[in-house]
Structures are given as structure tokens and as C-alpha cells.
Design a protein around this motif. Structure first.
Motif, mmCIF file in Angstrom:
data_model
loop_
_atom_site.group_PDB
_atom_site.id
_atom_site.type_symbol
_atom_site.label_atom_id
_atom_site.label_comp_id
_atom_site.label_asym_id
_atom_site.label_seq_id
_atom_site.Cartn_x
_atom_site.Cartn_y
_atom_site.Cartn_z
ATOM 1 N N GLU A 1 4.082 8.461 24.161
ATOM 2 C CA GLU A 1 2.542 9.036 23.556
ATOM 3 C C GLU A 1 1.569 7.831 23.529
ATOM 4 N N PRO A 2 0.500 8.004 23.643
ATOM 5 C CA PRO A 2 -0.695 6.944 23.617
ATOM 6 C C PRO A 2 -0.477 6.204 22.223
ATOM 7 N N ARG A 3 -0.721 4.800 22.188
ATOM 8 C CA ARG A 3 -0.553 4.189 21.027
ATOM 9 C C ARG A 3 -1.935 4.347 20.352
ATOM 10 N N GLU A 4 -2.167 4.326 19.118
ATOM 11 C CA GLU A 4 -3.690 4.176 18.666
ATOM 12 C C GLU A 4 -4.429 3.149 18.755
ATOM 13 N N GLN A 5 -5.538 3.167 19.046
ATOM 14 C CA GLN A 5 -6.239 1.962 19.108
ATOM 15 C C GLN A 5 -6.574 0.955 17.971
ATOM 16 N N LEU A 6 -5.526 0.610 17.467
ATOM 17 C CA LEU A 6 -5.851 -0.518 16.275
ATOM 18 C C LEU A 6 -5.166 -1.867 16.408
ATOM 19 N N ASN A 7 -6.042 -2.737 16.057
ATOM 20 C CA ASN A 7 -5.620 -4.032 16.437
ATOM 21 C C ASN A 7 -4.577 -4.558 15.378
ATOM 22 N N LEU A 8 -3.450 -4.600 15.790
ATOM 23 C CA LEU A 8 -2.165 -4.789 14.754
ATOM 24 C C LEU A 8 -1.981 -6.349 15.007
ATOM 25 N N ALA A 9 -1.808 -6.934 13.567
ATOM 26 C CA ALA A 9 -1.376 -8.425 13.756
ATOM 27 C C ALA A 9 -0.170 -8.804 14.578
ATOM 28 N N LEU A 10 -0.136 -9.784 14.944
ATOM 29 C CA LEU A 10 1.134 -10.250 15.785
ATOM 30 C C LEU A 10 2.449 -9.648 15.087
ATOM 31 N N ASN A 11 2.596 -9.943 13.763
ATOM 32 C CA ASN A 11 3.773 -9.595 13.032
ATOM 33 C C ASN A 11 3.698 -8.387 12.341
ATOM 34 N N SER A 12 3.008 -7.308 12.805
ATOM 35 C CA SER A 12 2.750 -6.098 12.437
ATOM 36 C C SER A 12 3.551 -5.146 13.418
ATOM 37 N N SER A 13 3.806 -3.623 12.706
ATOM 38 C CA SER A 13 4.191 -2.722 13.572
ATOM 39 C C SER A 13 4.051 -1.392 12.712
ATOM 40 N N TRP A 14 4.321 -0.500 13.364
ATOM 41 C CA TRP A 14 4.383 1.214 12.827
ATOM 42 C C TRP A 14 5.634 1.205 12.124
ATOM 43 N N LEU A 15 5.565 1.920 10.990
ATOM 44 C CA LEU A 15 7.103 1.930 10.231
ATOM 45 C C LEU A 15 8.101 2.624 11.226
ATOM 46 N N ALA A 16 7.458 3.423 11.965
ATOM 47 C CA ALA A 16 8.272 4.441 12.912
ATOM 48 C C ALA A 16 9.082 3.513 13.986
ATOM 49 N N GLU A 17 8.382 2.121 14.132
ATOM 50 C CA GLU A 17 9.067 1.336 15.376
ATOM 51 C C GLU A 17 10.062 0.129 14.639
ATOM 52 N N VAL A 18 10.122 0.092 13.460
ATOM 53 C CA VAL A 18 10.789 -1.012 12.593
ATOM 54 C C VAL A 18 12.430 -0.424 13.005
ATOM 55 N N LYS A 19 13.336 -1.502 13.065
ATOM 56 C CA LYS A 19 14.731 -1.616 13.357
ATOM 57 C C LYS A 19 15.279 -1.418 11.918
ATOM 58 N N ILE A 20 16.342 -0.341 12.017
ATOM 59 C CA ILE A 20 17.408 -0.286 10.700
ATOM 60 C C ILE A 20 17.586 -1.554 10.254
ATOM 61 N N GLY A 21 17.533 -1.843 8.806
ATOM 62 C CA GLY A 21 18.046 -3.057 8.065
ATOM 63 C C GLY A 21 16.937 -3.970 7.909
ATOM 64 N N ASN A 22 15.699 -3.696 8.733
ATOM 65 C CA ASN A 22 14.447 -4.809 8.383
ATOM 66 C C ASN A 22 13.754 -4.488 7.171
ATOM 67 N N PHE A 23 13.518 -5.689 6.652
ATOM 68 C CA PHE A 23 12.480 -5.557 5.412
ATOM 69 C C PHE A 23 11.002 -5.717 5.847
ATOM 70 N N VAL A 24 10.151 -4.921 5.338
ATOM 71 C CA VAL A 24 8.900 -4.958 5.686
ATOM 72 C C VAL A 24 7.996 -4.702 4.494
ATOM 73 N N ASN A 25 6.773 -5.267 4.659
ATOM 74 C CA ASN A 25 5.690 -4.966 3.631
ATOM 75 C C ASN A 25 4.845 -3.951 4.378
ATOM 76 N N ILE A 26 4.450 -3.014 3.193
ATOM 77 C CA ILE A 26 3.626 -1.907 3.697
ATOM 78 C C ILE A 26 2.121 -2.449 3.816
#
Length: 90
Positions: free
Chosen positions: A2-27
Motif C-alpha cells: 500500500e502507498p505510504r502517506e506522504q508525511l516527512n517522518l523524522a529519521l528515528n520515527s515510524s508508524w506504530l504498525a511497523e514497530v517490532k515486537i518488544g520495542n519501546f517507542v514514544n507516541i
């Protein structure tokens, strides 16, 4: 894929759906209708909150741990939550 939304994510940013199990993230940001954002905030799922991804289904729905509370959300919402990766230290 599916096409990614055209947002400029910071280098250390991601969509929650793409995070690996066990990772800690800040919303960082939630791109969803106000009613959904209100529901998530009532569950303490809001920007600047640290969460850990506990599980993820093949469809993209996720379960996160926020202060020892498990919160599940569908893939559609998980693909609208921008997160940044954080160290596991509290």
C-alpha cells in the motif's frame, strides 16, 4: 504494497504498525478522527507517552503496554500513529 502517506517522518520515527515486537517507542502524533483520539487519550494512549509493542497480528493490529495496561488497536489506527524509538531504560 500500500502507498505510504506522504508525511516527512523524522529519521528515528515510524508508524506504530511497523514497530517490532518488544520495542519501546514514544507516541508523537495520532492522525485519526477526534472521537478515536479521545478514546485513546482516555486509555492514556496519547502523545509523549512511552509504550512497548507487545504483539502484532499479520493484519497489522497491535497490542501495546502502557504502564502495565494492555491496549489493543486495529491496523487502521496503528498505521496512523507516529512514534519515535526510545531506549528501554526508564
Amino acid at each position: 504494497s500500500e502507498p505510504r502517506e506522504q508525511l516527512n517522518l523524522a529519521l528515528n520515527s515510524s508508524w506504530l504498525a511497523e514497530v517490532k515486537i518488544g520495542n519501546f517507542v514514544n507516541i508523537e502524533q495520532i492522525y485519526a478522527p477526534r472521537t478515536i483520539i479521545r478514546q485513546l487519550k482516555s486509555l492514556k494512549f496519547k502523545p509523549e507517552q512511552k509504550v512497548q509493542l507487545v504483539s502484532k497480528s499479520a493484519s497489522g493490529s497491535v497490542v501495546v503496554n502502557i504502564n502495565n495496561s494492555l491496549i489493543g488497536m486495529g491496523a487502521e489506527i496503528a498505521r496512523r500513529v507516529v512514534v519515535t524509538f526510545v531506549d528501554e531504560e526508564k
